[in-house]
Design an enzyme around this catalytic site. Structure first.
Site, mmCIF file in Angstrom:
data_model
loop_
_atom_site.group_PDB
_atom_site.id
_atom_site.type_symbol
_atom_site.label_atom_id
_atom_site.label_comp_id
_atom_site.label_asym_id
_atom_site.label_seq_id
_atom_site.Cartn_x
_atom_site.Cartn_y
_atom_site.Cartn_z
ATOM 1 N N LYS A 1 40.421 26.753 35.464
ATOM 2 C CA LYS A 1 39.278 27.251 35.639
ATOM 3 C C LYS A 1 38.476 26.309 34.609
ATOM 4 O O LYS A 1 37.103 26.077 34.745
ATOM 5 C CB LYS A 1 39.072 28.482 35.208
ATOM 6 C CG LYS A 1 37.294 28.952 35.551
ATOM 7 C CD LYS A 1 36.643 30.343 34.847
ATOM 8 C CE LYS A 1 36.772 30.145 33.421
ATOM 9 N NZ LYS A 1 36.163 32.037 34.030
ATOM 10 N N ASP B 1 35.991 31.698 39.315
ATOM 11 C CA ASP B 1 36.047 32.541 38.218
ATOM 12 C C ASP B 1 35.898 34.368 38.744
ATOM 13 O O ASP B 1 36.136 33.948 39.463
ATOM 14 C CB ASP B 1 34.924 32.749 37.138
ATOM 15 C CG ASP B 1 33.619 32.574 38.281
ATOM 16 O OD1 ASP B 1 34.039 32.706 39.558
ATOM 17 O OD2 ASP B 1 32.529 32.989 37.394
#
Length: 269
Positions: A152, A170
Site C-alpha cells: 500500500k 487501504d
C-alpha cells in the site's frame, strides 16, 4: 439533472434503485457487466472528485514515504500536523539514519505507535543510505524491502511521487470494492489483482484516490449516505446499512465539497 453531472450513458444513471435488486446483489452479474460497471463508477467518481489526490502533505519522494509510513493507524490530518517539524528536523535519509530516537519519538508521538514508527524511520533512513545512495527507489520490490513499507505504501509513493500507476488497497478501498461486489477476495494483494483486471492501468492511481475520497465523504464504514450517493444505481449494497431517504442521508455528508456531491446525486434541498 444537476449541472454537476454529464449527460449520456457514460456515468452512473441518476435514479433511485430498489434495495437488493441489483444483479450483482443477486449473484447474476456477468464478468463483462462487472467490468463495465466498475469503469462507469470510476468515470462518475472522476466527476464527483475532480481534484482527488493524496491528502498527505509532501514535497519530495522521501517526505511522502515518511508521511505514508506514519499514516498507519491514524489520520492524514494528524500526520500533516506532525510532518512540518519532522521534515525540517530530518531533511534527508541520512538524517533519519542518525536520528536521536527519543527526539524522533517525541515528534511523531501524536501519530500513535510512535516507538514502532520511530524504529521504521531510522531503519528506513539507514537502508536508503546503505543500498540506494539516500534516494527513494522507484521499483516496487525495492520499496517493499524497506522497513515499515508494504505494498500500500509503495503504491502511494510510486503513484504520487513518481507518477507510476498502482492500486492503493487501504481500508477504505477494501470496504468499497467489497460493497460494490467488484471482488470477493479478502487479501489485499488478491484484491489488487482483481481490480487491476477491470480498471484501466492508466487510471489505477486516480481510481484509488477517488475510491478513498468517496469512502471518507459519502460511503462511510457505518451508515453510508446511500440516499445521496451519485453511484447508488451501480451499487449492489445500496440501502444495506445506510439510509436511503435523501434528507436523512444528506446529513451524513459533511465535507467541504458537500454541495457539489449532493448536486451530483440530484439532491437539491
Amino acid at each position: 439533472m444537476s449541472s454537476s453531472r454529464q449527460s449520456g450513458s457514460s456515468l452512473t444513471p441518476q435514479k433511485r434503485p430498489v434495495v437488493g435488486a441489483h444483479r450483482a446483489a443477486r449473484g447474476e452479474e456477468t464478468a463483462l457487466a462487472r467490468t463495465r460497471r466498475a469503469r462507469r463508477i470510476n468515470r462518475t467518481l472522476a466527476v464527483a472528485y475532480p481534484d482527488a489526490h493524496a491528502e498527505l502533505d509532501f514535497r519530495t519522494p522521501l517526505e511522502l514515504l515518511v508521511a505514508t509510513v506514519l499514516s498507519a493507524q491514524t489520520t492524514d490530518v494528524r500526520v500533516n500536523q506532525v510532518t512540518p517539524r519532522l521534515f525540517a528536523t530530518y531533511p534527508t535519509a541520512a538524517a533519519y539514519a542518525r536520528a536521536n530516537r527519543a527526539e524522533l519519538e517525541e515528534i511523531i508521538r501524536p501519530t500513535g505507535f510512535y516507538r514502532a514508527k520511530a524504529g521504521h524511520l531510522i531503519g528506513l533512513g539507514t537502508q536508503l543510505e546503505q543500498r540506494f545512495d539516500g534516494v527513494v527507489p522507484r521499483a516496487l520490490e525495492d520499496l517493499i524491502s524497506l522497513p515499515g513499507v508494504g505494498r500500500k505504501t509503495a503504491h502511494v509513493v510510486r503513484g504520487n511521487a513518481f507518477d507510476l500507476p498502482g492500486l492503493t488497497v487501504d481500508t477504505h478501498f477494501q470496504r468499497l470494492v467489497h460493497r460494490w461486489r467488484l471482488t470477493a477476495e479478502k487479501d489485499p494483494v488478491a484484491i489488487e489483482r482483481d481490480l487491476a483486471e477491470i480498471i484501466e492501468k492508466k487510471e489505477w492511481t486516480l481510481f484509488s484516490h477517488r475510491v478513498i475520497w468517496h469512502g471518507r465523504r459519502v460511503c462511510h464504514a457505518k451508515s453510508p449516505a446511500c440516499g445521496v450517493c451519485m453511484i447508488a444505481a451501480d451499487c449492489p449494497a445500496y440501502g444495506e446499512s445506510g439510509p436511503t431517504e435523501p434528507a436523512a442521508a444528506a446529513k451524513r455528508v459533511t465535507s467541504p465539497d458537500r454541495r457539489h456531491l449532493l448536486d451530483m446525486a440530484g439532491w437539491e434541498a
